[in-house]
Design a protein around this motif. Structure first.
Motif, PDB file in Angstrom:
ATOM      1  N   THR A 197       0.832  -1.200   0.000  1.00 39.41           N
ATOM      2  CA  THR A 197       0.000   0.000   0.000  1.00 39.41           C
ATOM      3  C   THR A 197       0.871   1.257   0.000  1.00 39.41           C
ATOM      4  O   THR A 197       1.996   1.238   0.497  1.00 39.41           O
ATOM      5  N   GLY A 198       0.345   2.299  -0.566  1.00 37.62           N
ATOM      6  CA  GLY A 198       1.065   3.568  -0.591  1.00 37.62           C
ATOM      7  C   GLY A 198       0.064   4.707  -0.615  1.00 37.62           C
ATOM      8  O   GLY A 198      -1.099   4.516  -0.990  1.00 37.62           O
ATOM      9  N   SER A 199       0.512   5.873  -0.191  1.00 36.14           N
ATOM     10  CA  SER A 199      -0.405   7.009  -0.200  1.00 36.14           C
ATOM     11  C   SER A 199       0.369   8.321  -0.199  1.00 36.14           C
ATOM     12  O   SER A 199       1.540   8.358   0.186  1.00 36.14           O
ATOM     13  N   VAL A 200      -0.299   9.353  -0.610  1.00 35.28           N
ATOM     14  CA  VAL A 200       0.238  10.715  -0.509  1.00 35.28           C
ATOM     15  C   VAL A 200      -0.856  11.585   0.096  1.00 35.28           C
ATOM     16  O   VAL A 200      -2.014  11.513  -0.323  1.00 35.28           O
ATOM     17  N   LEU A 201      -0.489  12.354   1.110  1.00 39.14           N
ATOM     18  CA  LEU A 201      -1.460  13.235   1.765  1.00 39.14           C
ATOM     19  C   LEU A 201      -0.934  14.658   1.756  1.00 39.14           C
ATOM     20  O   LEU A 201       0.253  14.885   2.016  1.00 39.14           O
ATOM     21  N   GLY A 202      -1.788  15.609   1.464  1.00 39.43           N
ATOM     22  CA  GLY A 202      -1.468  17.013   1.669  1.00 39.43           C
ATOM     23  C   GLY A 202      -1.929  17.365   3.067  1.00 39.43           C
ATOM     24  O   GLY A 202      -3.044  17.019   3.458  1.00 39.43           O
ATOM     25  N   THR A 203      -1.069  18.025   3.854  1.00 40.61           N
ATOM     26  CA  THR A 203      -1.399  18.189   5.276  1.00 40.61           C
ATOM     27  C   THR A 203      -1.321  19.642   5.720  1.00 40.61           C
ATOM     28  O   THR A 203      -0.649  20.482   5.116  1.00 40.61           O
ATOM     29  N   ILE A 204      -1.993  19.897   6.817  1.00 40.10           N
ATOM     30  CA  ILE A 204      -1.864  21.179   7.503  1.00 40.10           C
ATOM     31  C   ILE A 204      -1.815  20.860   8.993  1.00 40.10           C
ATOM     32  O   ILE A 204      -2.538  19.970   9.461  1.00 40.10           O
ATOM     33  N   GLY A 205      -0.912  21.562   9.711  1.00 34.52           N
ATOM     34  CA  GLY A 205      -0.772  21.163  11.105  1.00 34.52           C
ATOM     35  C   GLY A 205      -0.169  22.225  11.979  1.00 34.52           C
ATOM     36  O   GLY A 205       0.026  23.369  11.575  1.00 34.52           O
ATOM     37  N   ILE A 206       0.115  21.785  13.164  1.00 33.84           N
ATOM     38  CA  ILE A 206       0.628  22.683  14.197  1.00 33.84           C
ATOM     39  C   ILE A 206       1.809  22.005  14.884  1.00 33.84           C
ATOM     40  O   ILE A 206       1.812  20.778  15.058  1.00 33.84           O
ATOM     41  N   LYS A 207       2.813  22.811  15.266  1.00 40.14           N
ATOM     42  CA  LYS A 207       3.974  22.256  15.953  1.00 40.14           C
ATOM     43  C   LYS A 207       4.228  23.073  17.212  1.00 40.14           C
ATOM     44  O   LYS A 207       4.136  24.301  17.192  1.00 40.14           O
ATOM     45  N   PHE A 208       4.483  22.395  18.298  1.00 39.80           N
ATOM     46  CA  PHE A 208       4.809  23.125  19.538  1.00 39.80           C
ATOM     47  C   PHE A 208       5.747  22.291  20.399  1.00 39.80           C
ATOM     48  O   PHE A 208       5.953  21.110  20.117  1.00 39.80           O
TER      49      PHE A 208
END
Lengths: 208, 363
Positions: A197-208
């Protein structure tokens, strides 16, 4: 005090002394950071069993991604997948239909727990890691045989993110994932022999 | 810490979902749950037999059931000619063995003429069901269908000997009795439960028809029944069909609706059978099934008698009958009738030797 305790205390004391002695602002360890992200993308999976030969599926996916640590990071890549296309053409049968009309519900869950390393270049961060992968899938239908599998194997993650704005708080990114499962976790007569299996995701996130 | 119960719930739900799967495993995309081809013309033949192996020191009693696509064995050749004209491949052939404990195997195929112009059975599908009360519901296999990659060819021979059929399958001969003749041995007026042809034998004959259908329901009797959260319809071997419907994954009540269902000649079942059981297989049953027995063609004769099986007092343990009783009413419930109370274990006592001795089936 027992000798074992004395030895342990001596080791701890020695290690902290060495650490203090080597303390250098430039070599100071960076703080532990956590990054959470959600994303949407596309995935595929291919599986084979004695009873079916190869069957391939693909469709959209929605994921939650997490990583934590310093340079060496723990990574989680998890997603819910919705196969909309399924195909097979071999001695066991032929299918080229629309899964969404033939099977309902049709969904799967996929998770990789990995350990990886982080590289930082200006506004960009790359995290690459490998670990344990698990995937479950359920296609059901009133007329057709249900297709159910839970498999386990190894997976790899490549996570690229760019910070948004001056503060390194929000980010967008791309998450690539590939895995190969060789263990079927269900006690079934006709088990999955291999799943890729394989996938590509476009992401948005937060880092702290 | 507050996250832990939520995580455990999610893991438990996922575990439950995936352990309640079809133990048959992965099937090709587009495979139908129901592959029965109903017989146009038909006749049903049965015999009691003893398995060569022993169980608990006693021989295992079983019932062999043969359904062929001709109203009489003498008409097989004519039916094959008709099938050829209609460009169909052969006529229907179902050969089943139902053990006393309800374990079952059904061979599904076609009767054809081979290259040497001899009769041959081509088996394409094998259904199996194992009675496994010792296993938990979720680890039980349930009914499984195996579709053979290459059809299994077996030589067959049919010869009438009086009213009996001398049937040879793959070199093994047996003597079968027409099912209508065995139904005629049932006595609807008998009140003694154990008497030959009495209430217990009536129930067994009714149950023989149910077993023929349930064995063909993939995952029947196992955790994989949750796939019927999407209700599925099954065609019967002779006429009409039945529907299997599970209400939900967490409260998996099973509704099996029979609509003038005819799996075997001479037996028509109608009504709803309900199993109210949780995922551990504990619960009760409900519903009433009406069964009509015929001693001749169902479209030409009035029923020999009608019976009703009421499931309201059955207790389910580990997914099978584990207590309580079946109420068998013979006759018109509003008029003249006899009501009999049968212990739950009658469902796993499928033994017709009272009315169909093993010796009668020997070649």
């Amino acid at each position: 005090m027992r000798p074992l305790h004395l030895i342990l205390m001596a080791l701890i004391l020695a290690s902290t002394t060495v650490a203090e002695a080597k303390k250098d602002p430039e070599r100071e360890r960076e703080p532990i950071t956590r990054a959470h992200a959600v994303g949407v993308g596309y995935y595929f999976h291919w599986l084979t069993s004695d009873n079916t030969g190869g069957m391939r599926f693909h469709g959209p996916s929605v994921g939650y991604l997490y990583d934590r640590g310093r340079k060496i990071r723990f990574l989680l890549h998890s997603k819910v997948v919705f196969p909309v296309v399924g195909r097979m053409d071999n001695e066991h049968g032929k299918y080229d239909g629309k899964l969404r009309s033939d099977y309902s519900p049709a969904w799967g869950v996929d998770a990789t727990f990995a350990v990886g390393r982080k590289w930082e270049f200006d506004d960009m961060t790359l995290v690459v890691g490998g670990g344990v992968h698990m995937m479950g899938m359920r296609l059901n239908s009133s007329e057709l045989y249900a297709i159910e599998s839970v498999t386990m194997g190894a997976g790899g993650i490549a996570r690229l993110r760019w910070k948004l704005g001056q503060k390194d708080l929000f980010h967008v990114g791309v998450d690539g994932h590939f895995a190969a499962d060789v263990f079927s976790l269900l006690r079934q007569q006709n088990k999955v022999n291999l799943l890729l299996t394989g996938s590509v995701l476009g992401t948005i996130g937060i880092k702290f | 810490m507050a996250r832990r119960p939520l995580l455990l719930c999610v893991l438990a739900a996922a575990g439950l979902l995936f352990s309640a799967c079809d133990k048959g495993g992965i099937h090709p995309l587009g495979s139908s749950k129901d592959v029965v081809v109903p017989c146009v013309a038909h006749s049903t033949w049965i015999r009691s037999k003893e398995h060569p192996s022993l169980k608990n020191g006693e021989p295992i009693i079983a019932t062999e059931v043969l359904v062929i696509g001709a109203s009489h064995p003498d008409e097989i050749e004519a039916e094959l000619d008709l099938a050829e004209l209609a460009e169909e491949e052969g006529i229907c052939f179902y050969f089943a063995t139902i053990d006393k404990d309800s374990s079952a195997e059904i061979l599904q195929g076609r009767l054809v003429r081979n290259a040497a112009n001899q009769l041959e059975a081509e088996i394409g599908v094998i259904y199996g069901f194992l009675y496994q009360p010792e296993k938990s519901l979720l680890s039980r296999t349930g009914a499984i269908r195996e579709e053979l990659r290459r059809v299994r060819e077996a030589s067959v021979d049919f010869a009438m000997d009086g009213d009996q059929l001398l049937f040879t399958y793959d070199g093994e001969a047996r003597r079968l009795t027409r099912i209508e003749e065995v139904i005629a041995r049932l006595d609807p007026e008998e009140t003694e439960l154990e008497a030959p042809g009495g209430p217990k034998d009536i129930y067994r004959m009714f149950n023989l028809s149910l077993f023929m259908g349930q064995t063909r329901v993939p995952a029947f009797g196992g955790g994989g029944m949750t796939t019927y959260e999407k209700a599925a319809e099954f065609t019967s071997i002779i006429a009409n069909g039945f529907k299997v419907d599970v209400t939900s994954l967490v409260q998996p009540d099973v509704y099996i609706t029979y609509e003038k269902t005819q799996e075997l000649d001479g037996i028509i079942v109608d009504g709803v059978q309900i199993t109210y059981a949780n995922m551990q297989g504990k619960g009760t049953m409900g519903g009433v099934l009406e069964v009509e027995f015929y001693t001749g063609p169902v479209d030409e004769e009035e029923p020999y008698f009608t019976a009703y099986v009421d499931y309201a007092d059955v207790i389910i343990e580990r997914g099978v009958g584990g207590g309580g009783t079946y109420t068998l009413t013979v006759g018109d419930p509003e008029g003249d009738h006899l009501a009999h109370v049968l212990d739950y274990d009658i469902a796993t006592d499928e033994d017709f030797t009272n009315i169909l001795p093993v010796e009668e089936g020997l070649p």
